[in-house]
Design a protein around this motif. Structure first.
Motif, PDB file in Angstrom:
ATOM      1  N   HIS A   1      -3.914 -21.619 -35.392  1.00 25.19           N
ATOM      2  CA  HIS A   1      -4.218 -22.142 -34.051  1.00 25.19           C
ATOM      3  C   HIS A   1      -2.952 -22.652 -33.351  1.00 25.19           C
ATOM      4  CE1 HIS A   1      -8.393 -21.874 -35.240  1.00 25.19           C
ATOM      5  NE2 HIS A   1      -8.095 -22.522 -36.349  1.00 25.19           N
ATOM      6  N   SER A  10      -0.908 -21.642 -30.902  1.00 29.75           N
ATOM      7  CA  SER A  10      -0.821 -21.697 -29.437  1.00 29.75           C
ATOM      8  C   SER A  10      -1.621 -22.874 -28.889  1.00 29.75           C
ATOM      9  CB  SER A  10      -1.320 -20.386 -28.836  1.00 29.75           C
ATOM     10  OG  SER A  10      -1.261 -20.444 -27.433  1.00 29.75           O
ATOM     11  N   GLY A  11      -2.844 -23.054 -29.366  1.00 31.44           N
ATOM     12  CA  GLY A  11      -3.670 -24.169 -28.911  1.00 31.44           C
ATOM     13  C   GLY A  11      -3.081 -25.511 -29.314  1.00 31.44           C
ATOM     14  N   ILE A  30       0.143 -26.171 -29.737  1.00 30.01           N
ATOM     15  CA  ILE A  30       1.277 -26.428 -28.847  1.00 30.01           C
ATOM     16  C   ILE A  30       0.781 -26.897 -27.480  1.00 30.01           C
ATOM     17  CG2 ILE A  30       3.176 -25.314 -27.586  1.00 30.01           C
ATOM     18  CD1 ILE A  30       3.798 -25.937 -30.531  1.00 30.01           C
ATOM     19  N   ASP A  31      -0.287 -26.314 -26.989  1.00 33.31           N
ATOM     20  CA  ASP A  31      -0.844 -26.757 -25.701  1.00 33.31           C
ATOM     21  C   ASP A  31      -1.295 -28.213 -25.770  1.00 33.31           C
ATOM     22  OD1 ASP A  31      -0.388 -24.342 -24.466  1.00 33.31           O
ATOM     23  OD2 ASP A  31      -2.444 -23.599 -24.709  1.00 33.31           O
TER      24      ASP A  31
END
Length: 98
Positions: free
Chosen positions: A13, A15-16, A18-19
């Motif tokens: 997960h 990317s999520g 990092i967001d």
């Protein structure tokens, strides 16, 4: 308190994750074998500082000792005495115009 997740979960997960760090300032402890190995969180270079973080940031800045602060104040006073300001602040001096 930062949330703990396994490195495997972080990889799945990423990317999520990092967001969440980027947009919400969250911190996450990455674990391997049940032991913490790293922390993922916003950096001072990210440009986002929460107001609650400001006292800690200021406390970490270097401080002048009282004697150096007095010398610095004296230097500022001396510089201000030698400074000549133009009567018209919008006018360029001959050295600035060239």
């Amino acid at each position: 308190m930062p949330k703990s997740i396994t490195i495997t979960e972080a990889t799945r997960h990423f990317s999520g994750l990092i967001d969440r760090v980027r947009f919400y300032g969250e911190r996450v402890i990455l674990t391997k074998g049940g032991k913490p190995v790293a922390e993922l969180g916003p950096t001072p270079l990210s440009g986002r500082v929460r107001l609650a973080e400001l006292p800690g940031i200021l406390a970490e800045l270097p401080h002048l000792d009282p004697e150096d602060a007095a010398h610095f104040a004296d230097d500022l006073k001396a510089a201000r005495l030698t400074l000549t300001l133009p009567t018209d602040p919008w006018a360029l001096s001959s050295t600035q115009a060239s």
